[in-house]
Write a protein that holds these residues in place. Structure first.
Motif, mmCIF file in Angstrom:
data_model
loop_
_atom_site.group_PDB
_atom_site.id
_atom_site.type_symbol
_atom_site.label_atom_id
_atom_site.label_comp_id
_atom_site.label_asym_id
_atom_site.label_seq_id
_atom_site.Cartn_x
_atom_site.Cartn_y
_atom_site.Cartn_z
ATOM 1 N N HIS A 115 87.681 -47.756 -61.346
ATOM 2 C CA HIS A 115 88.763 -48.351 -60.714
ATOM 3 C C HIS A 115 89.467 -49.865 -61.549
ATOM 4 O O HIS A 115 90.380 -50.203 -61.609
ATOM 5 C CB HIS A 115 88.437 -49.047 -59.324
ATOM 6 C CG HIS A 115 89.019 -47.481 -58.767
ATOM 7 N ND1 HIS A 115 88.069 -46.508 -58.357
ATOM 8 C CD2 HIS A 115 89.933 -47.242 -57.931
ATOM 9 C CE1 HIS A 115 88.390 -45.739 -57.734
ATOM 10 N NE2 HIS A 115 89.243 -45.918 -57.024
ATOM 11 N N GLY A 162 103.151 -44.323 -58.914
ATOM 12 C CA GLY A 162 101.992 -44.820 -59.629
ATOM 13 C C GLY A 162 102.021 -44.681 -60.933
ATOM 14 O O GLY A 162 103.571 -44.059 -61.195
ATOM 15 N N ASP A 166 95.180 -39.571 -60.779
ATOM 16 C CA ASP A 166 94.407 -39.595 -59.764
ATOM 17 C C ASP A 166 92.705 -40.380 -59.933
ATOM 18 O O ASP A 166 92.033 -39.479 -60.898
ATOM 19 C CB ASP A 166 94.649 -39.099 -58.160
ATOM 20 C CG ASP A 166 96.008 -39.584 -58.227
ATOM 21 O OD1 ASP A 166 96.904 -40.406 -58.275
ATOM 22 O OD2 ASP A 166 96.371 -38.715 -56.922
ATOM 23 N N ARG A 219 95.825 -45.662 -51.342
ATOM 24 C CA ARG A 219 95.888 -44.792 -51.391
ATOM 25 C C ARG A 219 96.571 -43.252 -50.325
ATOM 26 O O ARG A 219 96.727 -44.458 -49.350
ATOM 27 C CB ARG A 219 94.322 -44.258 -52.036
ATOM 28 C CG ARG A 219 93.569 -44.142 -50.617
ATOM 29 C CD ARG A 219 92.485 -43.443 -49.920
ATOM 30 N NE ARG A 219 90.524 -44.029 -48.818
ATOM 31 C CZ ARG A 219 91.291 -43.116 -48.086
ATOM 32 N NH1 ARG A 219 92.115 -41.875 -48.290
ATOM 33 N NH2 ARG A 219 90.973 -43.311 -46.828
ATOM 34 N N HIS A 228 90.788 -39.558 -52.881
ATOM 35 C CA HIS A 228 91.049 -39.099 -54.172
ATOM 36 C C HIS A 228 91.656 -39.673 -54.714
ATOM 37 O O HIS A 228 92.006 -38.421 -55.266
ATOM 38 C CB HIS A 228 90.348 -38.286 -54.409
ATOM 39 C CG HIS A 228 88.614 -37.978 -54.243
ATOM 40 N ND1 HIS A 228 87.338 -39.199 -54.128
ATOM 41 C CD2 HIS A 228 87.947 -36.903 -53.531
ATOM 42 C CE1 HIS A 228 86.179 -38.459 -54.249
ATOM 43 N NE2 HIS A 228 86.640 -37.590 -53.392
ATOM 44 N N SER A 229 92.953 -40.205 -53.913
ATOM 45 C CA SER A 229 94.137 -40.429 -54.642
ATOM 46 C C SER A 229 94.127 -40.809 -55.023
ATOM 47 O O SER A 229 95.748 -41.900 -55.189
ATOM 48 C CB SER A 229 95.129 -40.123 -53.585
ATOM 49 O OG SER A 229 94.716 -40.693 -52.311
ATOM 50 N N ALA A 230 93.670 -42.581 -55.285
ATOM 51 C CA ALA A 230 93.906 -44.035 -55.819
ATOM 52 C C ALA A 230 94.563 -43.551 -57.301
ATOM 53 O O ALA A 230 93.781 -43.158 -57.512
ATOM 54 C CB ALA A 230 92.619 -44.846 -55.704
ATOM 55 N N ASN A 231 96.030 -44.266 -57.842
ATOM 56 C CA ASN A 231 96.141 -44.707 -58.849
ATOM 57 C C ASN A 231 96.699 -45.316 -59.028
ATOM 58 O O ASN A 231 96.066 -46.517 -60.620
ATOM 59 C CB ASN A 231 98.050 -43.480 -58.687
ATOM 60 C CG ASN A 231 97.891 -43.029 -60.095
ATOM 61 O OD1 ASN A 231 98.997 -44.175 -60.889
ATOM 62 N ND2 ASN A 231 97.729 -42.224 -60.695
#
Length: 153
Positions: free
Chosen positions: A28, A67, A72, A91, A96-99
């Motif tokens: 990240h 995003g 992601d 997210r 598992h969708s943070a961008n």
């Protein structure tokens, strides 16, 4: 904090310095540094600002659903607490969708612990974050004028 990497946000309200924590979330932190270096965050609004909770940014569309073009990220949930000044990734309901979107906590938000990826903490300018215009979205959103990667003094 000498020689620690930071992201500096020049906002419409003033300067904010975030100390990065690659020890907690290396992928990240690398994503945020990449996007900041590319100018991705320049001109991006704080599109969701809830008094007493958090200020969210990182969506160039300003809608909360946008995003970057990068894939992601897999979650890097950690035990770092969501308290005043904590910087964490936004997210969807999918872990598992943070961008590119992230938020800065105004105060204690420990109910988010171990469910969102903490990647840094405001080390200078929390008073600036406190003045960001509130709303979902704010009527007149504040923006990141320029984001850059640097070193703390």
């Amino acid at each position: 904090m000498a020689d620690t990497e930071t992201i500096v946000l020049e906002t419409t309200k003033g300067r904010v310095v975030i100390g990065l924590r690659p020890d907690l979330a290396p992928n990240h932190v690398e994503r945020l540094k990449t996007l900041a270096s590319q100018g991705f965050y320049d001109g991006v609004p704080f599109h969701r600002v809830i008094d007493g909770f958090m200020a969210q940014t990182g969506d160039p569309t300003g809608t909360g659903s946008g995003g970057s073009d990068l894939p992601d990220l897999n979650a890097e949930f950690n035990a770092e607490p969501h308290v005043r000044g904590t910087c964490s990734m936004a997210r969807t309901n999918f872990p598992h969708s943070a961008n590119s979107q992230f938020f800065i906590c105004f105060g204690d938000a420990r109910f988010l612990d171990k469910q969102y990826t903490v990647w840094g903490k405001v080390v200078e300018g929390m008073d600036v974050i406190d003045t960001i215009n509130k709303g979902e979205p704010p009527r007149s959103p504040d923006k990141i004028v320029k984001a850059s990667v640097g070193k703390a003094d």
